[in-house]
Design a protein around this motif. Structure first.
Motif, short mmCIF file in Angstrom:
data_model
loop_
_atom_site.label_atom_id
_atom_site.label_comp_id
_atom_site.label_asym_id
_atom_site.label_seq_id
_atom_site.Cartn_x
_atom_site.Cartn_y
_atom_site.Cartn_z
N SER A 238 0.81 -1.22 0.00
CA SER A 238 0.00 0.00 0.00
C SER A 238 0.84 1.26 0.00
N SER A 239 2.04 1.21 0.60
CA SER A 239 2.89 2.41 0.65
C SER A 239 3.22 2.90 -0.76
N ASP A 240 3.37 1.96 -1.68
CA ASP A 240 3.63 2.31 -3.08
C ASP A 240 2.36 2.80 -3.77
N ILE A 241 1.23 2.14 -3.51
CA ILE A 241 -0.04 2.50 -4.14
C ILE A 241 -0.46 3.92 -3.74
N ILE A 242 -0.27 4.26 -2.47
CA ILE A 242 -0.70 5.56 -1.97
C ILE A 242 0.02 6.69 -2.69
N VAL A 243 1.30 6.46 -2.99
CA VAL A 243 2.07 7.48 -3.71
C VAL A 243 1.74 7.49 -5.19
N ASN A 244 1.74 6.32 -5.82
CA ASN A 244 1.58 6.24 -7.28
C ASN A 244 0.15 6.46 -7.74
N ASN A 245 -0.83 5.92 -6.99
CA ASN A 245 -2.24 6.01 -7.43
C ASN A 245 -2.96 7.23 -6.88
N PHE A 246 -2.61 7.62 -5.63
CA PHE A 246 -3.36 8.70 -4.98
C PHE A 246 -2.52 9.97 -4.80
N ASP A 247 -1.21 9.89 -5.09
CA ASP A 247 -0.31 11.03 -5.00
C ASP A 247 -0.34 11.70 -3.62
N LEU A 248 -0.27 10.86 -2.58
CA LEU A 248 -0.25 11.35 -1.20
C LEU A 248 1.16 11.21 -0.63
N TRP A 249 1.60 12.22 0.12
CA TRP A 249 2.94 12.21 0.70
C TRP A 249 2.86 12.66 2.15
N GLY A 250 3.97 12.49 2.87
CA GLY A 250 4.09 13.01 4.22
C GLY A 250 3.11 12.40 5.19
N ILE A 251 2.56 13.23 6.08
CA ILE A 251 1.70 12.76 7.15
C ILE A 251 0.39 12.19 6.59
N SER A 252 -0.10 12.74 5.47
CA SER A 252 -1.34 12.22 4.88
C SER A 252 -1.16 10.75 4.48
N ARG A 253 0.02 10.39 4.01
CA ARG A 253 0.31 9.00 3.68
C ARG A 253 0.30 8.14 4.93
N GLY A 254 0.88 8.67 6.00
CA GLY A 254 0.88 7.94 7.27
C GLY A 254 -0.51 7.73 7.82
N LEU A 255 -1.39 8.71 7.60
CA LEU A 255 -2.77 8.59 8.09
C LEU A 255 -3.51 7.44 7.39
N ILE A 256 -3.31 7.30 6.08
CA ILE A 256 -3.96 6.20 5.36
C ILE A 256 -3.44 4.85 5.87
N LEU A 257 -2.12 4.75 6.05
CA LEU A 257 -1.54 3.48 6.50
C LEU A 257 -1.91 3.15 7.94
N SER A 258 -2.34 4.16 8.70
CA SER A 258 -2.71 3.91 10.09
C SER A 258 -4.12 3.32 10.22
N VAL A 259 -4.91 3.37 9.14
CA VAL A 259 -6.31 2.90 9.20
C VAL A 259 -6.41 1.43 9.63
N PRO A 260 -5.71 0.48 8.97
CA PRO A 260 -5.84 -0.91 9.39
C PRO A 260 -5.26 -1.16 10.77
N LEU A 261 -4.27 -0.37 11.14
CA LEU A 261 -3.60 -0.58 12.42
C LEU A 261 -4.45 -0.04 13.57
N LEU A 262 -5.14 1.07 13.32
CA LEU A 262 -6.04 1.59 14.34
C LEU A 262 -7.23 0.66 14.52
N SER A 263 -7.80 0.17 13.42
CA SER A 263 -8.93 -0.75 13.53
C SER A 263 -8.51 -2.05 14.21
N LEU A 264 -7.27 -2.49 13.98
CA LEU A 264 -6.75 -3.66 14.68
C LEU A 264 -6.72 -3.43 16.18
#
Length: 395
Positions: A238-264
């Motif tokens: 997902s770290s690659d998809i977030i940059v290449n498909n959604f063009d997200l960087w920095g903290i916004s990228r970290g927020l997306i990756l935190s979704v499954p971990l927060l729900s866990l």
């Protein structure tokens, strides 16, 4: 009331150990693209930063589990935490001072992984020693929730820390290690009867345990391995998809990756509370979690173009993981007596680290749009869930 307050304090302190350990991987994942560009490496090589850490931990854990049964849990946990911090210093120093630091960083990650081997799995065994069986599922849920919380906020912390300089992440491990090591040493009292005095009888007892409960333990080990393989593989992918498909960087990228971990983390804590009241729900939780994981793996590659559905699928991945892990944690810690618990939980921890180690390289070999590995993961998840429901017995 005073005893309950004391138990809550001990559980809080013990929960800082899995919280710290999980930062070792999850803080780095949002910065994979930055690290690749600065060091001039590819996706597989950057994934090895996770693999080397986790593989060295997986190899070391069985040994530290054995010694924790002989020497005591705290005598393993505290040096392990400090070694974990030292590995971070080595990697950070190499990144700051060496011209081509990649292989030196990997060496520091190996040291860090060896230290991590003596942390969370042994802390889980210590919690199993300290808390009676009627409180054990809640304590395991709380520790898994701390693990999940660490996973959830670490992408954000990692992204924020990297704003200073990308290798500041490595030094942050050392800054956190020292206070946690001191809290464990001074605030947690270890039961004296845990230590095993006779190594010959010890190995005979371990052998008899696996003869008696081999299928039970194997399914739990496999469950923990598979959950972490899918979780960290999906995060790396997902770290690659977030940059290449959604063009997200920095903290916004970290927020997306935190979704499954927060729900866990949230699911794990609630599952632990529920399992405390419903002691016959363990295999149901195991099965339900793997059904959700199977569904999320099957749908995952179909939604990589959608910035709305993609985070939802990541969230489902965390929910499934949060249903499985507290159940397996509790069943593992309850499968043996105190004098064997270090080795049994260490082997379980080793299986989990193997899953983490395999996840990024396996998923990095996938080509965009290739659904074969995801379909295989979905099928294996469903099979493990059904086998667990059939073979696992709560008593």
């Amino acid at each position: 009331m005073q005893k309950q307050h004391k138990n809550n304090k001990i559980l809080l302190v013990l929960s800082t150990v899995p919280f710290l350990m999980v930062l070792g991987n999850s803080m780095l994942i949002p910065e994979f693209n930055t690290i690749k560009n600065i060091l001039g490496i590819n996706q597989l090589q950057v994934g090895l930063l996770i693999t080397f850490f986790s593989a060295s931990a997986a190899i070391t854990i069985p040994f530290v589990g054995y010694f924790s049964d002989l020497w005591g849990r705290k005598n393993i946990i505290v040096p392990g935490i400090l070694l974990y911090g030292l590995g971070g210093i080595l990697s950070g120093t190499a990144a700051a001072l060496v011209q081509n630091p990649y292989y030196y960083i990997l060496a520091g990650r190996v040291v860090q992984g060896v230290g991590a081997a003596g942390t969370a799995p042994i802390a889980m065994a210590l919690a199993g020693d300290l808390f009676p069986i009627e409180e054990r599922s809640e304590s395991m849920g709380a520790m898994e929730a701390a693990n999940g919380l660490g996973k959830a906020i670490s992408p954000i912390i990692g992204s924020a820390t990297a704003l200073l300089v990308w290798y500041a992440i490595f030094f942050s491990y050392a800054l956190l290690s020292i206070p946690i090591a001191l809290m464990i040493w001074f605030w947690v009292k270890e039961p004296l009867e845990v230590k095993s005095k006779n190594s010959i009888n010890y190995f005979q007892d371990i052998n008899l345990l696996f003869i008696d409960k081999g299928i039970y333990l194997l399914i739990n080990f496999t469950g923990g391995l598979m959950v972490l393989l899918m979780l960290f593989g999906a995060l790396s992918f997902s770290s690659d998809i977030i940059v290449n498909n959604f063009d997200l960087w920095g903290i916004s990228r970290g927020l997306i990756l935190s979704v499954p971990l927060l729900s866990l983390g949230v699911t794990a804590y609630l599952t632990g509370l529920y399992l405390k009241k419903k002691t016959l729900f363990f295999r149901h939780s195991f099965l339900l979690g793997f059904i959700i994981l199977s569904f999320s793996m099957f749908i995952f590659p179909l939604c990589i173009e959608s910035p709305i559905i993609f985070p939802v699928m990541l969230g489902l991945l965390g929910v499934g993981s949060g249903l499985v892990l507290p159940a397996t944690n509790t069943m593992i810690t309850g499968a043996s007596k105190s004098s064997q618990r270090g080795s049994v939980t260490a082997l379980y921890g080793s299986a989990r680290f193997i899953g983490i180690a395999l996840g990024p390289p396996v998923f990095s070999l996938l080509q965009m749009g290739d659904t074969h590995m995801f379909s295989l993961a979905a099928g294996l998840s469903l099979l493990i869930g059904i086998l667990g429901f059939y073979y696992l017995k709560e008593k």
